[in-house]
Write a protein that holds these residues in place. Structure first.
Motif, short mmCIF file in Angstrom:
data_model
loop_
_atom_site.label_atom_id
_atom_site.label_comp_id
_atom_site.label_asym_id
_atom_site.label_seq_id
_atom_site.Cartn_x
_atom_site.Cartn_y
_atom_site.Cartn_z
N LYS A 43 0.83 -1.20 0.00
CA LYS A 43 0.00 0.00 0.00
C LYS A 43 0.87 1.26 0.00
CE LYS A 43 -3.64 -2.51 0.17
NZ LYS A 43 -4.30 -2.81 -1.12
N ILE A 44 0.31 2.32 -0.53
CA ILE A 44 0.99 3.61 -0.55
C ILE A 44 0.18 4.60 0.27
CG2 ILE A 44 1.87 5.49 -1.97
CD1 ILE A 44 3.30 2.87 -2.42
N GLY A 45 0.80 5.15 1.29
CA GLY A 45 0.15 6.19 2.07
C GLY A 45 0.79 7.53 1.76
N CYS A 46 1.94 7.78 2.37
CA CYS A 46 2.58 9.09 2.23
C CYS A 46 3.56 9.16 1.06
CB CYS A 46 3.32 9.41 3.52
SG CYS A 46 4.67 8.24 3.86
N ASN A 47 4.11 8.01 0.65
CA ASN A 47 5.16 7.96 -0.37
C ASN A 47 6.39 8.76 0.06
OD1 ASN A 47 5.51 6.42 -2.63
ND2 ASN A 47 4.74 7.94 -4.08
N ALA A 48 6.61 8.86 1.34
CA ALA A 48 7.72 9.69 1.84
C ALA A 48 8.41 9.09 3.06
CB ALA A 48 7.21 11.08 2.18
N GLY A 49 8.13 7.84 3.36
CA GLY A 49 8.83 7.20 4.48
C GLY A 49 8.25 7.50 5.84
N ASP A 50 7.07 8.11 5.89
CA ASP A 50 6.52 8.51 7.18
C ASP A 50 5.49 7.54 7.76
OD1 ASP A 50 8.00 10.85 7.29
OD2 ASP A 50 6.53 11.95 6.11
N CYS A 51 4.71 6.87 6.91
CA CYS A 51 3.54 6.15 7.44
C CYS A 51 3.76 4.65 7.58
CB CYS A 51 2.33 6.41 6.55
SG CYS A 51 2.38 5.55 4.95
N GLY A 52 4.65 4.08 6.83
CA GLY A 52 4.93 2.64 6.95
C GLY A 52 3.94 1.73 6.26
N ALA A 53 2.93 2.29 5.58
CA ALA A 53 1.94 1.45 4.90
C ALA A 53 2.58 0.54 3.86
CB ALA A 53 0.86 2.31 4.26
N CYS A 54 3.69 1.00 3.29
CA CYS A 54 4.34 0.28 2.19
C CYS A 54 5.35 -0.76 2.66
CB CYS A 54 5.05 1.29 1.29
SG CYS A 54 6.38 2.15 2.19
N CYS A 64 10.68 0.40 4.23
CA CYS A 64 9.67 1.18 3.52
C CYS A 64 9.97 1.08 2.03
CB CYS A 64 9.69 2.64 3.96
SG CYS A 64 9.05 2.91 5.61
N CYS A 66 8.69 2.52 -0.34
CA CYS A 66 8.66 3.80 -1.06
C CYS A 66 9.97 4.55 -0.94
CB CYS A 66 7.50 4.67 -0.58
SG CYS A 66 7.75 5.41 1.06
S1 FES Z 1 4.02 5.03 1.71
FE1 FES Z 1 4.28 5.96 3.67
S2 FES Z 1 6.20 5.19 4.31
FE2 FES Z 1 6.00 4.43 2.29
#
Ligand code: FES
Ligand code: FES
Length: 204
Positions: A43-54, A64, A66
């Motif tokens: 999954k993609i949440g923030c695409n910036a290393g913040d949310c961990g969804a990926c 991560c 992303c």
């Molecule tokens: S999409 Fe949020 S950390 Fe990768």
């Protein structure tokens, strides 16, 4: 005569199977997995290393996807949440425990939580609550308040693949199974390959 090797290809294992891709320079591992290999369970949440969804496992360690350049997957073993759920009894038990505890609610964080928890339980089958908190610290959840997720991880080792729920367990959500298996499709997951993109610009 052997086929010549394509030097620009990135070859690795994906959920135990041989995989080969030709990522564009700078392409993220998450994008290669989702767009070239159809792994929409990443999954993609923030695409910036913040949310961990990926979060996926690379050589057993949570990363991560992303933040990792796709080329760095070369020669490595990549495991995604759906592959873990299908292949690893620990992940299957975790999925059951997540459902028993109501720990998969909207479900967008669930694959990342599950991948991180599998890495923990492989290394430490009986973690303390603090160790669970540390292991899941990189994955954000906006629904559960984390208590149910921590309880689910701590309860997973007691479950086996065929263990049924117990009297007194919370009623399971009807859509929980798809969420813990990485099958739940969110908005970004249902666009067919090649779909044109629209950039929405809102007033600041
Ligand atoms: S999409 Fe949020 S950390 Fe990768
Ligand atoms: S279940 Fe919704 S963000 Fe975690």
């Amino acid at each position: 005569m052997n086929k010549p090797t394509d030097l620009s290809a990135t070859t690795f294992t994906l959920n135990g199977q041989h995989a080969q891709c030709q990522p564009a320079p700078g392409q993220r591992l998450s994008e290669m997995l989702r767009e070239q290999l159809g792994a929409r369970d990443v999954k993609i949440g923030c695409n910036a290393g913040d949310c961990g969804a990926c979060t996926v496992l690379v050589d057993g360690d949570p990363v991560c996807a992303c933040l990792m350049p796709a080329q760095q997957a070369a020669g490595r073993a990549v495991e995604t949440p759906a592959g873990l759920h299908a292949n690893d009894p620990i992940a299957h038990a975790l999925g059951e425990s997540f459902q028993n505890h109501g720990a998969a609610q909207c479900g967008i964080c669930t694959p990342g939580m599950m991948a991180s928890a599998v890495a923990l339980l492989r290394a430490n089958p009986q973690p303390t609550e603090t160790q669970v908190q540390d292991a899941l610290g990189g994955v954000l959840c906006r629904c559960t308040g984390y208590r149910k997720i921590i309880d689910a991880v701590m309860g997973a080792p007691a479950l086996t693949r065929d263990a049924p729920g117990h009297a007194g367990d919370a009623i399971r959500r009807l859509d929980g199974a798809d969420k813990v298996a990485g099958r739940e499709a969110f908005g970004d997951d249902i666009a067919p390959p090649g779909t044109l993109e629209i950039l929405v610009i809102r007033s600041p």
